[in-house]
Design an enzyme around this catalytic site. Structure first.
Site, PDB file in Angstrom:
ATOM      1  CE1 TYR A  86       3.501 -11.446  -4.689  1.00 30.33           C
ATOM      2  CE2 TYR A  86       3.319  -9.189  -5.629  1.00 30.33           C
ATOM      3  CZ  TYR A  86       2.639 -10.457  -5.333  1.00 30.33           C
ATOM      4  OH  TYR A  86       1.217 -10.561  -5.417  1.00 30.33           O
ATOM      5  CE  LYS A 114      -5.432 -13.842   7.888  1.00 29.95           C
ATOM      6  NZ  LYS A 114      -6.982 -13.658   8.043  1.00 29.95           N
ATOM      7  CG  ASP A 122      -9.857 -12.121   6.672  1.00 31.66           C
ATOM      8  OD1 ASP A 122      -8.806 -11.116   7.105  1.00 31.66           O
ATOM      9  OD2 ASP A 122      -9.899 -12.959   7.359  1.00 31.66           O
ATOM     10  CG  ASP A 133      -0.474  -8.017  -7.062  1.00 30.77           C
ATOM     11  OD1 ASP A 133      -1.370  -7.562  -8.048  1.00 30.77           O
ATOM     12  OD2 ASP A 133       0.287  -9.058  -7.317  1.00 30.77           O
ATOM     13  CG  ASP A 161      -5.616  -6.217 -10.192  1.00 34.41           C
ATOM     14  OD1 ASP A 161      -4.827  -4.988 -10.172  1.00 34.41           O
ATOM     15  OD2 ASP A 161      -5.442  -6.962 -11.024  1.00 34.41           O
TER      16      ASP A 161
END
Ligand code: NAD
Length: 361
Positions: free
Chosen positions: A142, A192, A224, A248, A252
């Protein structure tokens, strides 16, 4: 008793409605003589743009910096959607995170027994679910440079850079391990590392930090797999530590385990434990000004504030207990109401929590 100076930024949409209820809770505690609190309020987001042309003024930033903690409602107003990103209400929250160096976002995933059937997951999967997601908030793809768009041989490309320095990873990992010390003593670091060099550095640093926390079990998990495990067996987690973009998305996803976005609080902390406390949801323009919003996420955000910024876990426990007792009465706002529950509005929900709190104080 030390006076606590609090900056209150209610914001847009349902922000002021839910913040009123959080302030009622603070008034209950003040009346009971268990805290001494001074509140300063300011506009933020769309209401601030209308008032002064900017989503957060320098004087509001100064006020916030002089406070001991910030309670934040929500920002966002569709009437500003035509503006460039940098002029929209949401820029206020990004500016606050940056100016206050709020690098650690903490989201507890709480299951209320009375609301188990509101979740899309089966009751047996939800049993014993109680975990925290610690998301790094100021780095990663980001913020990484270079970023942008380019045309190469007539073809348009977009590009961003995933990057983390060792100190950035170290400080967020420490937050996770310290939280786990007071809980079930397990950290799951989500990365990852199988395909991304940045994430190999992440994994190495988290492993190194874990050597200073011998009594905490460390588990590494690819993102994943973590996405699957959150749905298939969420009770295995205690503290999940992860980077900005994975956090992020996963946070959620995890919030939906509980059944309503209106229930979950969050804290964003800097190194000196200065914190901004806010519900995880946005300004919900679809239900704003209708007395329909669930104030529980905002009220529980005040509980987190007492726990993390003011070392008053006793008060956090009281507020959380008052919320649980309220839900046991089977009353709730529209988002959580079901079956024989009585539907009540935002104000009444806040009143019910205060009633329980008064009995406990
Ligand atoms: P949202 O979280 O505002 O709403 C999503 C859905 O959840 C809506 O149906 C809404 O009615 C419901 N909901 C949210 N909070 C609720 C509550 N307390 N009680 C009952 N129902 C609730 O997300 P969105 O609709 O994608 O975004 C609306 C605005 O909020 C946008 O402008 C967005 O940019 C902004 N936003 C702000 C923040 C923030 O201030 N930190 C976070 C997310 C989104």
């Amino acid at each position: 008793m030390k006076t606590v100076n609090l900056a209150v930024l209610a914001g847009d949409g349902i922000g002021p409605e839910i913040m009123n209820q959080a302030q009622s809770v603070l008034r209950c505690l003040k009346k009971a003589g268990v805290i001494d609190i001074q509140i300063q309020e300011a506009l933020v987001g769309g209401v601030s743009i209308r008032d002064s042309g900017t989503a957060i003024t320098n004087s509001t930033l100064d006020m916030v910096k002089a406070a001991d903690a910030v309670l934040f409602g929500a920002v966002g107003d569709y009437s500003f959607d035509h503006l460039p990103q940098s002029q929209r209400p949401e820029i206020a929250i990004l500016k606050l995170r940056k100016e206050l160096e709020l690098f650690a976002n903490i989201r507890p995933i709480i299951i209320f027994n009375e609301l188990v059937s509101n979740s899309n997951l089966k009751e047996e999967v939800l049993k014993d679910v109680d975990f925290i997601i610690v998301r790094e908030l100021t780095g990663d793809i980001y913020f990484g440079e270079p970023r942008g768009e380019k045309i190469v041989k007539g073809v348009r490309y977009g590009f961003n850079t995933m990057t983390y320095s060792e100190p950035e990873i170290e400080r967020i990992a420490k937050v996770g391990f310290k939280l786990a010390e007071a809980r079930k003593k397990k950290v799951t670091s989500v990365d990852k590392a199988n395909v991304l060099e940045t994430m190999q550095v992440w994994r190495d640093v988290v492993s190194r930090v874990s050597e200073s926390f011998k009594d905490i079990e460390l588990q590494h998990m690819y993102v994943d797999n973590a996405a699957m495990q959150l749905i298939s067996s969420p009770a295995q987690f205690d503290v999940i530590v992860t980077g900005n973009i994975f956090g992020d998305i996963l946070s959620d996803q995890a919030s939906m385990i509980t059944g309503s976005i209106g229930l979950l609080p969050s804290a964003s902390l800097n190194e000196s434990l200065f914190g901004l406390y806010e519900p995880i949801h946005g300004s919900a323009p679809d239900i704003a000004y209708k007395n329909k919003a669930n104030p529980i996420a905002m009220i529980l955000s005040t509980a987190m504030m007492f726990r993390h910024s003011f070392e008053r876990s006793d008060l956090a426990d009281l507020i959380e207990k008052a919320v649980r007792l309220t839900l046991e009465k089977r009353v709730g706002t529209l988002d959580i109401c079901k079956g024989d529950w009585k539907e009540i509005g935002t104000d009444e929900m806040g009143n019910e929590v205060c009633k329980e709190l008064n009995k406990l104080c």
